[in-house]
Every structure is written in structure tokens, then in C-alpha cells.
Design a protein around this motif. Structure first.
Motif, PDB file in Angstrom:
ATOM      1  N   ASN A  50      32.130  39.390   5.311  1.00 15.78           N
ATOM      2  CA  ASN A  50      31.072  40.021   4.333  1.00 15.78           C
ATOM      3  C   ASN A  50      29.724  39.493   4.440  1.00 15.78           C
ATOM      4  O   ASN A  50      28.893  39.375   3.697  1.00 15.78           O
ATOM      5  N   ASP A  51      29.413  38.980   5.812  1.00 13.74           N
ATOM      6  CA  ASP A  51      28.135  38.128   5.845  1.00 13.74           C
ATOM      7  C   ASP A  51      27.516  38.609   7.077  1.00 13.74           C
ATOM      8  O   ASP A  51      27.880  38.370   8.259  1.00 13.74           O
ATOM      9  N   SER A  52      26.315  39.281   7.098  1.00 11.26           N
ATOM     10  CA  SER A  52      25.989  40.128   8.231  1.00 11.26           C
ATOM     11  C   SER A  52      25.490  39.078   9.177  1.00 11.26           C
ATOM     12  O   SER A  52      25.685  39.473  10.553  1.00 11.26           O
ATOM     13  N   ILE A  53      25.163  38.052   8.996  1.00 12.96           N
ATOM     14  CA  ILE A  53      24.623  37.160  10.119  1.00 12.96           C
ATOM     15  C   ILE A  53      26.031  36.604  10.989  1.00 12.96           C
ATOM     16  O   ILE A  53      25.814  36.670  12.076  1.00 12.96           O
ATOM     17  N   VAL A  54      26.926  36.174   9.984  1.00 13.14           N
ATOM     18  CA  VAL A  54      28.258  35.783  10.692  1.00 13.14           C
ATOM     19  C   VAL A  54      28.677  36.970  11.803  1.00 13.14           C
ATOM     20  O   VAL A  54      29.293  36.874  12.804  1.00 13.14           O
ATOM     21  N   ILE A  55      28.729  38.168  11.107  1.00 16.79           N
ATOM     22  CA  ILE A  55      29.249  39.406  11.679  1.00 16.79           C
ATOM     23  C   ILE A  55      28.683  39.582  13.025  1.00 16.79           C
ATOM     24  O   ILE A  55      28.970  39.870  14.264  1.00 16.79           O
ATOM     25  N   ASP A  56      26.967  39.648  12.971  1.00 16.60           N
ATOM     26  CA  ASP A  56      26.479  39.729  14.046  1.00 16.60           C
ATOM     27  C   ASP A  56      26.705  38.695  15.231  1.00 16.60           C
ATOM     28  O   ASP A  56      26.794  39.133  16.457  1.00 16.60           O
TER      29      ASP A  56
END
Ligand SMILES: Cc1cc2nc3c(=O)[nH]c(=O)nc-3n(C[C@H](O)[C@H](O)[C@H](O)COP(=O)(O)O)c2cc1C
Length: 464
Positions: free
Chosen positions: A347-353
């Protein structure tokens, strides 16, 4: 006692698995069994009319339900999966609550454990008291001893219902996350050169997480990426279980929808494949399941040739090891290399990116390198199950597989390794001499790694 039977075979009344229920009807005339042919009738049931209501009424009045299904690609047939999703979408799980449940399947034992884990999980998610699974091979019914064993299973089940025995939940309760993933602009793309990259998703809609993950992935690649939305593909229906394909890999639907053409011209020809979807009831959607089931036109022959595969999943993937097991098995026996998964669970856009861009890079690197991970138990043992079935019991039904297996030396039975077998026997004779046995036993650890050490010595000589 009233039992509702949910038949998951697309063959309906002609299901071989259903013979177990017919057998129970004969042996237990006082039990009232009501059968619904879910997989065959699902397109009509989904109309949410009288047929659906009749099923719900029957379940409501029943003391127990029996899931009666053939194994279809590691789980159940796509239309039974659709029914399960349909129940949840309509918030009708309550009719199942506190009912006893059991599962009976037939198969060739290829991943029957994942199918039963799935059904047990679903039963318990619906609040049912799951008694047990019974998974005979497809022709076991013909053996008196097998029917005898089945009666014990059934008898215990009925006793359990009569006596209202307590049953503890055995599967984990899934906690669902909601993720607001907003991909950022990709600054450093991965050069895919002339590699054919294909991303297949089930529902691409602007703003949904799967679409955002797909967008991030495709933007991470410098090169052509074919994006396919399964919901837009013309697919006339689920696998019918007719095994017409067994003779020459020709599907009954051939020319009637877009599936086979797509599979042959795009899916099988890609260098890099990305599967994207949302978890719905302990697996990807029924549309994805239909996509998998329909690939049965390849019967038991691999579809791929070392393609690299990645998965983009929205939902609680880490809580569902069954999903991973299914996909590892699927791509291992399919001769593709499943390299990695990304889910939105952080649920962390930076991590998923970052994870998606890394997956893109890994897939391209692995494809350039020709990387093939050694298969693990699912692929290794799975191929042996197929090999034995195609060589013997299923040979007549699956002529195309037989030809493929013969041509590609898949009938690699150890009986054929005559020299190794001779050496083994000779060694046993030698070991019968006590002093020699003592000597070999003392040497065994060093002996096993002796050839490895020789290679390492040569490698270090070459290096220096
Ligand atoms: C499309 C398709 C997929 C199948 N997938 C599996 C599988 O994953 N594992 C397995 O052991 N058997 C698999 N089978 C074999 C069936 O489970 C088996 O033939 C079963 O007994 C059919 O039962 P039914 O007559 O009740 O439909 C598959 C068969 C078909 C047609």
C-alpha cells in the motif's frame, strides 16, 4: 437429512465425479440429495432469476452441501469459480453459514491438493463447517475397494451432521487491504530491444489498481508492449471438457471466438509474459480461470519454450500461498520461467513503483540471458504424473500428447537407464562384502562431491 450438491463439471449429468453422488443416493435412500449443475448452467444462473433463487433456497434448507467437481487446472472449473464469486458479489454467503460441507473431486491427482485447499478456504470463508475432502483418481470408482473406502468417508460425514460435531476452521482468515496506488512517471526505462512483451489483465479500467500496475510496467519498458484486456476479448465460453483437443490439439471453439488465435499468435510467441489481475475469492478472477481452462487445447503438452513470466497482483497475495503454488506449477509444466510477483499489499506507491520497475528489468535481463530456473517439485513431479498417464491410461484420449512426448523424449522412464541400473545392482553386490561396505560407507561423503571438486578445480585453473 437434506444435502445440496453443487456439481462443478461442465458436463453436467454426464460428470464422472457425479457418479459418487448417484452411488450415495443408492446407499442412503433416506437422505435427500438435490443436485445443481452449476458449471453447466452458470451462464443462466448468472441471470439472477428463478434458477439462482432455487439454488439459494435449497442451500438454505439443507443440512450440508457437497462440492462435487472435477479438477480443472489446479482448482475448479471457471464456471464454478464464477458461481463462488457471484455468491460473494451478491452478498449471499449467509445462506451457507454454519452448514456442514464436504468436497469430492476426481482427477489424475495433478494439483488436487491446491483445488481442495481452495474449496476448503472458500467454504470456511462462507462460514461453513468443512468436514473433509475426498479426491479419488478419475477411474477409481470402478474399483470395489475404492467405493468401499468412499462409503467410510460418507458415513463419517453424515454422522458428523447428525451429531452436530464441532469442526475447527483450518484455513486462515484473509484480511483484505484496500490500496490507493498512484504510479509515478518512470524516469529510467528498461530497454527491451526486439523482445515481444505481452501484458494480459482481466479488467482494465482507468484508475483501478491492476490498470495502474499495468501502466507502470509498460512505461518501465522501452519497446513494444502489447496490452490485452481479457474482458474485451471475444471468448465464447469456458472449457466444455469434451476433450476433442486430445486427438490433434484442435479446440471445439476454434474459429468461433478469438481465444485460440490469440493464444497461438501472441501468447505463445511472446518472449516476456505478464499476468495481471485482482484476487477474487482466493484466486484471480473467474475470467482468468477461464483463460487457463481454455488453454487445455494444448492438453498436456507445454505451451512455452523458456518464456519469462511475471505476475502483477492486486490483493492479499502473501496470505494465499496456494495462488503462488498454482502459478509455479502452471508455468513449470508449461516450460516457462516464472520469475517474480509484485502485489499492492505494501500500500505504498513508491515501493510498488520500484518493485514493478525491478520486475521489468529482471524479466528483460532473464530473457536476454536465456535464464531457466530449475523446476521444483510442482513442475518436476507434475510432468511425471502427465508422463505416466499419457503413456498408458490416457494414451487413447490424448494422441497429440503421446506424439509430442515421444518426439520430445518425455517418456524418460528410469527403467530405460539400463547402465545406471546395472551399476546400482553391481554396487549392491559389492556392498554385500562387509569390509568393502565399511570402506565405502567411510568414503561416501567425499565420494559424492568428488566430481564436483574436479569441476571446481578446473574452473579455478581456467580463472587464474
Ligand atoms: C480442461 C481440463 C483441465 C483439467 N485439469 C486437471 C488438473 O489440473 N488436474 C487433474 O488432476 N486433472 C485435471 N483434469 C482431468 C479431470 O479432472 C478429470 O478428467 C475428471 O475426472 C473429469 O470429471 P468429470 O467427468 O466429473 O467432469 C482436467 C480436465 C480438463 C478437461
Amino acid at each position: 437429512m437434506k444435502i445440496t450438491v453443487l456439481n462443478g463439471s461442465p458436463k453436467g449429468e454426464l460428470s464422472g465425479t457425479l457418479k459418487y453422488i448417484e452411488f450415495l443416493k443408492i446407499k442412503y435412500p433416506n437422505i435427500d440429495f438435490t443436485v445443481f449443475h452449476i458449471s453447466k448452467r452458470m451462464p443462466a444462473i448468472a441471470g439472477k432469476g428463478a434458477e439462482y433463487q432455487k439454488i439459494l433456497d435449497s442451500i438454505e434448507k439443507a443440512d450440508a452441501i457437497i462440492w462435487c467437481f472435477p479438477l480443472y487446472f489446479y482448482l475448479v472449473h471457471s464456471e464454478l469459480k464464477r458461481f463462488i464469486e457471484f455468491i460473494a458479489e451478491n452478498h449471499d454467503e449467509a445462506v451457507f453459514a454454519n452448514k456442514y460441507a464436504a468436497a469430492i473431486s476426481t482427477s489424475i491427482h495433478f494439483f488436487d491438493h491446491t483445488a481442495h485447499a481452495y474449496i476448503q478456504g472458500i467454504s470456511e470463508d462462507f462460514g461453513m463447517r468443512f468436514y473433509d475432502s475426498y479426491s479419488p483418481a478419475m477411474f477409481d470408482f470402478l474399483k470395489q475397494s475404492s467405493r468401499h473406502q468412499f462409503l467410510f468417508f460418507a458415513d463419517r460425514f453424515f454422522a458428523c451432521i447428525r451429531e452436530q460435531r464441532p469442526i475447527a476452521r483450518q484455513t486462515n482468515v484473509i484480511s483484505h487491504i484496500s490500496c490507493a496506488y498512484n504510479p509515478a512517471t518512470v524516469h529510467k526505462k528498461v530497454n527491451a530491444g526486439k523482445k515481444r512483451v505481452i501484458v494480459i489483465a482481466d479488467h482494465l479500467e482507468k484508475g483501478n489498481t491492476v490498470s495502474s500496475m499495468v501502466q507502470r510496467f509498460s512505461q518501465s519498458i522501452n519497446g513494444d508492449v502489447e496490452i490485452v484486456d481479457l474482458s474485451k476479448m471475444r471468448i465464447s465460453g469456458g472449457c466444455l471438457g469434451c476433450i476433442k483437443c486430445g486427438w490433434d490439439n484442435t479446440c471445439r471453439y476454434e474459429g468461433k471466438d478469438d481465444y485460440i488465435d490469440f493464444y497461438k499468435k501472441s501468447f505463445m510467441k511472446a518472449d516476456i509474459i505478464v499476468i495481471a489481475g485482482k484476487i477474487k475469492g482466493r484466486f484471480l478472477s473467474w475470467e482468468w480461470k477461464r483463460f487457463m481452462d481454455r488453454s487445455f487445447w494444448r492438453t498436456h503438452s507445454p505451451s512455452f519454450n523458456g518464456q519469462q513470466v511475471g505476475l502483477l497482483v492486486s490483493g492479499p497475495l502473501s496470505q494465499l500461498p496456494n495462488v503462488m503454488n498454482v502459478f509455479y506449477g502452471h508455468f513449470e509444466v508449461g516450460h516457462a520461467n516464472l520469475l517474480g510477483f509484485v502485489s499492492d499489499e505494501s500500500n505504498d506507491s513508491i515501493v510498488i513503483d520500484d518493485q514493478i520497475t525491478c520486475l521489468a528489468k529482471d524479466l528483460v535481463d532473464a530473457s536476454n540471458y536465456g535464464y531457466k530456473k530449475p523446476v521444483m517439485f510442482p513442475g518436476y513431479a507434475g510432468m511425471k504424473v502427465f508422463r505416466d498417464e499419457i503413456y498408458c491410461d490416457l494414451k487413447a484420449f490424448f494422441r497429440a500428447d503421446f506424439k509430442y512426448y515421444r518426439k520430445n523424449k518425455i517418456f524418460n522412464f528410469p527403467q530405460k537407464k539400463r547402465f545406471n541400473r546395472f551399476l546400482g545392482s553391481l554396487f549392491i553386490l559389492v556392498m554385500k562384502i562387509r569390509p568393502l561396505r565399511k570402506m565405502f560407507t567411510n568414503m561416501i561423503k567425499e565420494g559424492i562431491v568428488m566430481p564436483h571438486n574436479k569441476i571446481l578445480k578446473n574452473e579455478s585453473l581456467e580463472q587464474s
